[in-house]
Motif scaffolding. Structure first.
Motif, PDB file in Angstrom:
ATOM      1  N   THR A  85       0.832  -1.208   0.000  1.00 54.11           N
ATOM      2  CA  THR A  85       0.000   0.000   0.000  1.00 54.11           C
ATOM      3  C   THR A  85       0.865   1.256   0.000  1.00 54.11           C
ATOM      4  OG1 THR A  85      -0.133   0.415   2.381  1.00 54.11           O
ATOM      5  CG2 THR A  85      -1.674  -1.196   1.489  1.00 54.11           C
ATOM      6  N   GLY A  86       0.305   2.304  -0.535  1.00 50.81           N
ATOM      7  CA  GLY A  86       0.894   3.635  -0.408  1.00 50.81           C
ATOM      8  C   GLY A  86      -0.133   4.464   0.332  1.00 50.81           C
TER       9      GLY A  86
ATOM     10  N   ILE B  35       4.822  -3.613  -7.649  1.00 54.07           N
ATOM     11  CA  ILE B  35       6.231  -3.269  -7.382  1.00 54.07           C
ATOM     12  C   ILE B  35       6.290  -1.890  -6.727  1.00 54.07           C
ATOM     13  CG2 ILE B  35       8.540  -3.023  -8.325  1.00 54.07           C
ATOM     14  CD1 ILE B  35       7.672  -4.731 -10.717  1.00 54.07           C
ATOM     15  N   SER B  36       5.625  -0.918  -7.364  1.00 57.55           N
ATOM     16  CA  SER B  36       5.587   0.437  -6.799  1.00 57.55           C
ATOM     17  C   SER B  36       4.448   0.525  -5.784  1.00 57.55           C
ATOM     18  CB  SER B  36       5.350   1.443  -7.934  1.00 57.55           C
ATOM     19  OG  SER B  36       4.895   2.668  -7.413  1.00 57.55           O
TER      20      SER B  36
ATOM     21  N   THR C 123      11.720  -0.476   0.392  1.00 57.00           N
ATOM     22  CA  THR C 123      10.474  -1.143   0.808  1.00 57.00           C
ATOM     23  C   THR C 123      10.416  -1.260   2.336  1.00 57.00           C
ATOM     24  OG1 THR C 123      11.566  -3.285   0.732  1.00 57.00           O
ATOM     25  CG2 THR C 123      10.439  -2.569  -1.272  1.00 57.00           C
TER      26      THR C 123
ATOM     27  N   ARG D 150       7.148   8.125   0.566  1.00 58.01           N
ATOM     28  CA  ARG D 150       6.553   6.941  -0.068  1.00 58.01           C
ATOM     29  C   ARG D 150       7.186   5.642   0.406  1.00 58.01           C
ATOM     30  NH1 ARG D 150       1.638   8.571  -1.329  1.00 58.01           N
ATOM     31  NH2 ARG D 150       1.661  10.313  -2.789  1.00 58.01           N
TER      32      ARG D 150
ATOM     33  N   GLN E  65       4.628   3.290   3.262  1.00 60.45           N
ATOM     34  CA  GLN E  65       4.360   2.131   2.422  1.00 60.45           C
ATOM     35  C   GLN E  65       4.114   0.954   3.353  1.00 60.45           C
ATOM     36  OE1 GLN E  65       7.458  -0.428   0.025  1.00 60.45           O
ATOM     37  NE2 GLN E  65       7.558   1.679  -0.620  1.00 60.45           N
TER      38      GLN E  65
ATOM     39  N   VAL F 145      12.520   4.779  -3.393  1.00 66.55           N
ATOM     40  CA  VAL F 145      11.243   4.416  -4.006  1.00 66.55           C
ATOM     41  C   VAL F 145      11.332   4.529  -5.529  1.00 66.55           C
ATOM     42  CG1 VAL F 145      10.112   6.681  -4.000  1.00 66.55           C
ATOM     43  CG2 VAL F 145       8.740   4.614  -3.664  1.00 66.55           C
TER      44      VAL F 145
ATOM     45  N   LEU G 205      11.535   1.285  -7.251  1.00 65.01           N
ATOM     46  CA  LEU G 205      10.278   0.550  -7.424  1.00 65.01           C
ATOM     47  C   LEU G 205       9.500   1.075  -8.636  1.00 65.01           C
ATOM     48  CD1 LEU G 205       9.177   0.389  -3.674  1.00 65.01           C
ATOM     49  CD2 LEU G 205      10.501  -1.302  -4.960  1.00 65.01           C
ATOM     50  N   HIS G 206       9.444   2.409  -8.760  1.00 63.36           N
ATOM     51  CA  HIS G 206       8.762   2.984  -9.931  1.00 63.36           C
ATOM     52  C   HIS G 206       9.455   2.522 -11.215  1.00 63.36           C
ATOM     53  CE1 HIS G 206       6.632   5.286  -7.027  1.00 63.36           C
ATOM     54  NE2 HIS G 206       7.461   6.309  -6.927  1.00 63.36           N
TER      55      HIS G 206
ATOM     56  N   LYS H 149      11.266  -0.223 -11.776  1.00 66.54           N
ATOM     57  CA  LYS H 149      11.039  -1.641 -12.064  1.00 66.54           C
ATOM     58  C   LYS H 149       9.645  -1.859 -12.648  1.00 66.54           C
ATOM     59  CE  LYS H 149      13.165  -4.836 -11.212  1.00 66.54           C
ATOM     60  NZ  LYS H 149      14.077  -5.543 -12.140  1.00 66.54           N
ATOM     61  N   GLU H 150       8.658  -1.138 -12.089  1.00 60.68           N
ATOM     62  CA  GLU H 150       7.294  -1.335 -12.606  1.00 60.68           C
ATOM     63  C   GLU H 150       7.152  -0.721 -14.005  1.00 60.68           C
ATOM     64  OE1 GLU H 150       4.153  -1.340  -9.799  1.00 60.68           O
ATOM     65  OE2 GLU H 150       2.642  -0.702 -11.245  1.00 60.68           O
TER      66      GLU H 150
ATOM     67  N   ARG I   8       8.515  -3.186 -16.387  1.00 65.77           N
ATOM     68  CA  ARG I   8       7.573  -4.290 -16.590  1.00 65.77           C
ATOM     69  C   ARG I   8       6.452  -3.858 -17.539  1.00 65.77           C
ATOM     70  NH1 ARG I   8       4.494  -6.960 -11.528  1.00 65.77           N
ATOM     71  NH2 ARG I   8       3.316  -5.010 -11.619  1.00 65.77           N
ATOM     72  N   ASN I   9       5.968  -2.625 -17.330  1.00 70.86           N
ATOM     73  CA  ASN I   9       4.903  -2.131 -18.205  1.00 70.86           C
ATOM     74  C   ASN I   9       5.358  -2.036 -19.659  1.00 70.86           C
ATOM     75  OD1 ASN I   9       3.182  -1.924 -16.074  1.00 70.86           O
ATOM     76  ND2 ASN I   9       3.369   0.305 -15.833  1.00 70.86           N
TER      77      ASN I   9
ATOM     78  N   ASN J 133       6.471   8.887  -9.981  1.00 71.36           N
ATOM     79  CA  ASN J 133       5.564   7.742  -9.947  1.00 71.36           C
ATOM     80  C   ASN J 133       5.866   6.892 -11.167  1.00 71.36           C
ATOM     81  OD1 ASN J 133       4.351   9.115 -12.096  1.00 71.36           O
ATOM     82  ND2 ASN J 133       2.794  10.053 -10.778  1.00 71.36           N
ATOM     83  N   VAL J 134       5.123   5.824 -11.351  1.00 73.11           N
ATOM     84  CA  VAL J 134       5.399   4.927 -12.478  1.00 73.11           C
ATOM     85  C   VAL J 134       5.245   5.656 -13.818  1.00 73.11           C
ATOM     86  CG1 VAL J 134       4.676   2.804 -13.655  1.00 73.11           C
ATOM     87  CG2 VAL J 134       4.842   2.858 -11.150  1.00 73.11           C
ATOM     88  N   PRO J 135       4.143   6.403 -14.034  1.00 72.21           N
ATOM     89  CA  PRO J 135       4.015   7.076 -15.338  1.00 72.21           C
ATOM     90  C   PRO J 135       5.196   8.004 -15.673  1.00 72.21           C
ATOM     91  CG  PRO J 135       1.898   7.088 -14.224  1.00 72.21           C
ATOM     92  CD  PRO J 135       2.896   6.533 -13.243  1.00 72.21           C
TER      93      PRO J 135
ATOM     94  N   GLU K   8       8.076   5.758 -16.594  1.00 74.56           N
ATOM     95  CA  GLU K   8       7.761   5.001 -17.819  1.00 74.56           C
ATOM     96  C   GLU K   8       7.885   5.892 -19.056  1.00 74.56           C
ATOM     97  OE1 GLU K   8       4.156   2.626 -17.498  1.00 74.56           O
ATOM     98  OE2 GLU K   8       3.979   2.532 -19.682  1.00 74.56           O
TER      99      GLU K   8
END
Lengths: 207, 645
Positions: A37-38, A60-61, B147, B176, B180, B253, B256-257, B259-260, B263-264, B337-339, B342
């Motif tokens: 969770t975040g 993952i995130s 994490t 974050r 978490q 963090v 983590l963004h 790595k995801e 993956r995307n 963040n991931v976006p 990415e």
């Protein structure tokens, strides 16, 4: 292929969002699922807009990417719309019909001399959300909670409705067990009833 | 639930907030002394230690007056041979850093760990500070988890490194990471009884000046050189193999963004995750750069890694293309963040995004156009709402609303900068309102006002107040005494008769303190008697020299907590619509979230379940329309104990 089920919890500070997240977290872990969770803690303790990114499967995130939440659970109706960028197309929205207007909106409504300015309504919110999805469960959670025997069990209604989603990854009985282990002992019966009422209501809406 | 996971003695898996994982790890490492000042995003470390203190009873804990005191407290305990830990938010380290630089020189004895949490996006901070920069100039080893699991593991490792090299070790996190929740694999919990040492058995030399400082500096450099190879080999610097000659260096963090995002995009780029921020694994980075044509550095805030990678590349691979903030591909602002990651990766890999994120957010912005912002706001029942209303009335009656400068400070009352108060000509850092007031009072014709809460008063405002009184500065100080450190979740402070774990403590009586300091205008008001506050505030504002107004009423959330504990019911309020004349002072001048307007008759309506029954709204209503549901019209009694007067 999506290997993660993403839930965006949102609401207004003080509504018990963290407990809701803790219930589903416990249920998921007890079912052997991975969870991440975040969460938002800090400045907005009460009456600010708050959220929890809740991810089950192989996240993952800690943050759900925009447009990828499978489910939005909103404890207040306008908050469902406030986080709409996270909702995926055709995702599910489970929301309370409750609206808690911010004081700025009350000011605008009160001070409009022609009395034309109105509060945002649930219908307006649903209409806007329809641009993204039609799978919307708008519950009178307070009424259902009262029917269950305790008006403070609104969250259990919403959790119950979530369990009615066809692709919801956490087994219903695990959620019920976690829920009943985390609520105050005196309220177990009412919470269990609220959970079932939510499940029925969710099932009806989602077909 | 998670407290049970902190206290359980067996190993196993638990879903924990990273902050809770830090506490669990420290307990497994047999920490004996804890001292913290609360601050988001670290407050749950303090709260968890405090909550489990009565359960264990085998460590000592204090909620310190500020972060410098907290750091010195744990350093002192370590020098005296006990393992210790403190945590603080980014700006807390600014306060503590004076001591930090000297502690690095002298070293410590038993394991001593300091968590420093940055807040990219300034979610609940006054700046987006990058705490990584405290490590190198102070020669303090620093590590950074991604994490909850790593927060747990790194905390245990930090104690080992600290004990081995007799240096304080910093763990750097960001919001974050702290906030978490993830699965953590716990170890066995074996605590030892608390036992005091004898100085003669543990003593060392902990002073630094002049020639001794120069000698210690040489030893410190040697110490860092000794740590370097150990960090170089650390399992927390993770090399992940992948395809191609484009690689990623990242940490925290952002890892983590990244790595995801990969993956995307369906790619796996060679990735070096940095766990040891200082000293950096320079050889590992050099070897990594040698095999690449392009390296993408993904990190929030300043280009800390990027600049060091650039320096290492000068020898290791001068031709490498470095993508980061200096190339304009990543921002030094806000959190990632991931976006975001990415999009940057997709650009260099010439891959399509997994989703058109910009289209999603653009559509969302249009859909949300009917919503007004839901800003943080004073809670129903908040005493600050009444205090600020009374201050506004006093200023209007004195006709000086536009002849003042209002220096605000850090706390819930910072929100006085928002409507309807708009009281904030300045707000910098803890206690700054009083320091700024000294300068403004010399430079301005206007009335100078400063405002602090009780926790901020004792944290960093005191030297500034001494300074104002000593110089007889013509300044009015408002102390919003709500009995507790409210904004971070109601922790005790020197204004409380209690300390961590509900231990008894000596409450500092603030009016006696002001009296002893020589202040001759000290006024105590109760903001729930809102109308009665206006005259005393006017008098204080007109007093010559330094004047202080203490506005005393416990935080509404804390008051509710106390009421629940002593089973005193909260009597909610209702607006009597026959008395209400729709003047809307309650709406225009009060901004209580429990107050709405009934669209059918345009009269104010109180949302009873949100109402705290404070009746401050009755006080500001010209017709006194709101009253308790049981018909009573007196506001509730004080709940906070140890409150004289």
């Amino acid at each position: 292929m999506k290997d993660t089920y993403d839930i965006m919890f949102c609401g207004v500070g003080g509504q018990g969002l963290m407990l809701l997240s803790a219930i589903l977290g416990k249920a998921a872990v007890d079912s052997g699922l991975e969870v991440m969770t975040g969460e938002q803690h800090g400045l907005s303790q009460r009456h600010g807009s708050i959220y929890v990114h809740f991810r089950v499967g192989k996240p993952i995130s800690p943050l759900i990417p925009y447009g990828k939440a499978d489910l939005v659970i909103a404890m207040e109706a306008t908050e469902a719309l406030r986080y709409v960028e996270y909702l995926r197309d055709d995702g599910v929205v489970i929301m309370s019909k409750r609206i808690m207007p911010p004081p700025s909106e009350t000011g605008a409504v009160a001070l409009d001399k022609e009395k034309k300015r109105k509060y945002v309504t649930v219908d307006q919110i649903v209409e806007r959300l329809n641009a993204v999805t039609h799978k919307i469960v708008a519950l009178d959670s307070l009424e259902l909670a009262t029917k269950a025997g305790n008006p403070l069990t609104e969250n259990s209604v919403l959790v119950g409705a979530a369990c009615a989603c066809p692709d919801f990854p956490i087994p219903t009985e695990a959620v019920r067990k976690a829920l009943l282990s985390l609520v105050p002992r005196k309220t177990v019966e009412a919470n269990s009833a609220a959970f079932d009422l939510g499940r029925q209501a969710g099932g009806t809406c989602l077909g | 639930m998670t407290v049970e996971d902190v206290t359980r003695t067996d190993s196993g898996r638990a879903l924990m907030l990273a902050n809770e994982a830090v506490v669990r790890a420290a307990l497994e490492a047999d920490v004996k002394v804890v001292a913290c000042y609360p601050g988001s995003p670290t407050s749950e470390i303090l709260d968890t230690f405090s909550e489990v203190l009565p359960h264990f009873g085998d460590y000592r804990m204090q909620i310190a007056a500020n972060e410098k005191v907290a750091l010195e407290t744990v350093a002192g305990a370590s020098m005296a041979g006990l393992r210790s830990l403190t945590s603080m938010k980014s700006v807390g380290m600014n306060v503590a850093s004076d001591a930090l630089f000297s502690i690095a020189y002298t070293g410590v004895n038993a394991g001593c760990v300091c968590i420093v949490a940055d807040d990219p996006h300034a979610h609940s901070s006054q700046s987006e500070q990058d705490g990584r920069h405290f490590a190198e100039p102070s020669y303090t080893p620093m590590i950074e988890p991604s994490t909850a699991q790593e927060s747990y593991e790194m905390t245990k490792w930090a104690f080992e490194i600290s004990s081995k090299y007799k240096t304080i070790v910093m763990i750097r996190t960001t919001t974050r990471v702290n906030h978490q929740r993830g699965l953590v694999k716990l170890g066995d919990l074996k605590r030892t009884p608390f036992k005091k040492n004898k100085w003669s058995e543990v003593k060392g030399q902990y002073f630094t000046v002049g020639a001794i400082a120069r000698e210690l500096k040489a030893k410190l450099l040697k110490k860092i050189d000794d740590i370097r190879p150990e960090f170089e080999q650390s399992k927390f610097n993770i090399l992940e193999e992948g395809q191609g000659r484009i690689g990623v260096i990242t940490g925290g963090v952002s890892y983590l963004h990244s790595k995801e995002a990969m993956r995307n995009l369906g790619v796996s780029l060679p990735t070096l995750k940095i766990g040891t921020v200082y000293p950096l694994p320079e050889k590992k980075i050099a070897a990594f750069l040698k095999r690449l044509d392009t390296v993408i550095v993904v990190e929030e805030l300043t280009p800390y890694l990027e600049l060091r990678v650039t320096a290492i590349a000068k020898d290791a691979n001068p031709k490498i293309r470095i993508i980061g903030k200096r190339s304009g591909d990543f921002s030094e602002m806000l959190e990632y963040n991931v976006p975001i990651v990415e999009k940057a990766l997709a650009k260099f890999l010439k891959k399509p995004l997994s989703l058109d994120y910009d289209a999603v957010t653009k559509r969302a912005d249009q859909l949300k156009s009917i919503l007004l912002e839901r800003n943080p706001i004073f809670c129903p029942g908040c005493p600050h709402r009444g205090t600020l209303w009374a201050i506004r009335q006093a200023l209007s009656r004195l006709r000086i609303r536009d002849k003042i400068v209002y220096n605000n400070d850090i706390g819930c009352y910072s929100m006085a900068m928002l409507a309807p108060n708009n009281f904030s000509d300045s707000m910098l850092s803890m206690g700054s309102s009083v320091g700024l007031s000294a300068g403004m009072e010399m430079a301005l014709d206007d009335k100078v006002i400063a405002m602090v809460g009780d926790s901020t008063l004792y944290h960093a405002a005191l030297p500034g107040i001494v300074n104002l009184i000593h110089h007889n500065a013509n300044v009015t100080l408002f102390v919003l005494d709500n009995s507790i450190t409210a904004m971070t979740g109601q922790q005790y402070n020197p204004n409380s008769p209690l300390d961590a774990g509900e231990q008894p403590a000596r409450k500092i009586i603030m009016e006696k303190m002001f009296e002893a300091l020589g202040s001759d205008s000290i006024t105590v008001i109760d903001p729930y008697h809102t109308r009665d506050c206006v005259k005393p505030i006017m008098d204080a504002l007109q007093a010559k020299g330094f004047s202080v107004v203490i506005s005393r009423r416990e935080c509404a959330l804390y008051g509710d907590h106390l009421r629940r504990e002593s089973e005193v019911p909260i009597v909610r309020s209702v607006n009597d619509k026959t008395t209400c004349r729709s003047i809307y002072n309650c709406v225009k001048e009060f901004y209580c979230p429990a107050i709405t307007v009934d669209e059918s008759d345009s009269k104010m309506r109180i949302q009873t379940d949100l109402c705290d029954g404070c009746l401050e709204c009755r006080q500001v209503c010209p017709t006194s329309a709101p009253a308790h549901v049981d018909g009573t019209t007196e506001g509730p009694a004080h709940m906070s104990s140890g409150t004289p007067g």
